[in-house]
Design a protein around this motif. Structure first.
Motif, PDB file in Angstrom:
ATOM      1  N   ILE A   1       0.735  -1.129  -0.029  1.00 57.07           N
ATOM      2  CA  ILE A   1      -0.060  -0.027   0.032  1.00 57.07           C
ATOM      3  C   ILE A   1       1.118   1.263   0.061  1.00 57.07           C
ATOM      4  N   LYS A   2       0.591   2.023  -0.856  1.00 53.28           N
ATOM      5  CA  LYS A   2       1.308   3.578  -0.845  1.00 53.28           C
ATOM      6  C   LYS A   2       1.181   4.312   0.215  1.00 53.28           C
ATOM      7  N   MET A   3       2.124   4.526   1.095  1.00 47.19           N
ATOM      8  CA  MET A   3       1.878   5.211   2.214  1.00 47.19           C
ATOM      9  C   MET A   3       3.061   6.215   2.370  1.00 47.19           C
ATOM     10  N   SER A   4       2.862   6.907   3.563  1.00 50.11           N
ATOM     11  CA  SER A   4       4.032   7.935   3.854  1.00 50.11           C
ATOM     12  C   SER A   4       5.399   6.985   4.550  1.00 50.11           C
ATOM     13  N   GLY A   5       6.604   7.449   4.344  1.00 45.72           N
ATOM     14  CA  GLY A   5       7.706   6.718   4.686  1.00 45.72           C
ATOM     15  C   GLY A   5       9.064   7.183   4.022  1.00 45.72           C
TER      16      GLY A   5
END
Length: 209
Positions: free
Chosen positions: A156-160
């Motif tokens: 899943i594309k998330m903050s990081g």
């Protein structure tokens, strides 16, 4: 037979053609690229040439690696990269920029610049939420998956952490080769920060620019 070289990214500048057109170029310096080892199918299971770049203190190098470089008649190298199908160059020899010529099409591989921790808008180019009065999700990611799964799915594309990953800029054109100063000028930008080491090799795509 593939051509390849390790080089240090000096920075970017621009050149002017005879017609007055501005060409942005990246300057790469390849003075200390050496052949460390030739791998063969009989011994290693595949054919490849191991290239080294940049000197390293022997006292800061693991002893097995010191012996590895000593067999090639070289001082310890800081960076090691393998190039497939490069023939069988002489171990310990220097690889210079003269293997390329203006007009060649190349691929450049390096480690992209690290950007630190970033949100989804900057990291994955998400659209922002509403900015009307009372909005609480202007730069929030929104839904991250199914409710029934009771977990977050992988990928899943998330903050990081953003950047600092291996990237390849493909189908770039060699504009100029300076054999006296061991410089190669490539049109456009290439991955990596200043002074980082990049791999320049023949493009695996057909066609010309």
């Amino acid at each position: 037979m593939a051509k390849g070289i390790l080089a240090r990214k000096v920075g970017m500048t621009q050149l002017f053609t005879e017609t007055g057109t501005v060409v942005p170029v990246t300057v790469l310096e390849a003075d200390s690229c050496r052949v460390v080892q030739n791998k063969t199918v009989a011994v290693d299971g595949y054919d490849a040439t191991q290239l080294g770049f940049g000197e390293r203190l022997a006292r800061r190098t693991p002893k097995p690696m010191v012996g590895h470089f000593k067999r090639a008649g070289l001082e310890p190298q800081r960076t090691l990269v393998e190039l497939r199908d490069a023939g069988i160059p002489e171990v310990g020899s220097r690889v210079g920029v003269e293997i390329f010529a203006p007009g060649d099409i190349v691929d450049v591989t390096g480690t992209s610049q690290g950007k630190g921790f970033a949100g989804t808008v900057k990291r994955h180019n998400f659209s922002r939420g509403p900015v009307s009065h009372g909005s609480m999700n202007t730069r929030q990611p929104g839904s991250i998956g199914s409710v029934d799964a009771a977990r977050t799915f992988k990928g899943i594309k998330m903050s990081g952490h953003m950047g600092a990953v291996r990237r390849t800029a493909r189908h770039l054109k060699v504009v100029r080769v300076d054999t006296e100063r061991n410089l190669i000028l490539i049109k456009g930008a290439v991955p990596g920060a200043r002074n980082s080491v990049v791999m320049v090799r023949d493009s695996d795509r057909e066609g010309t620019l």
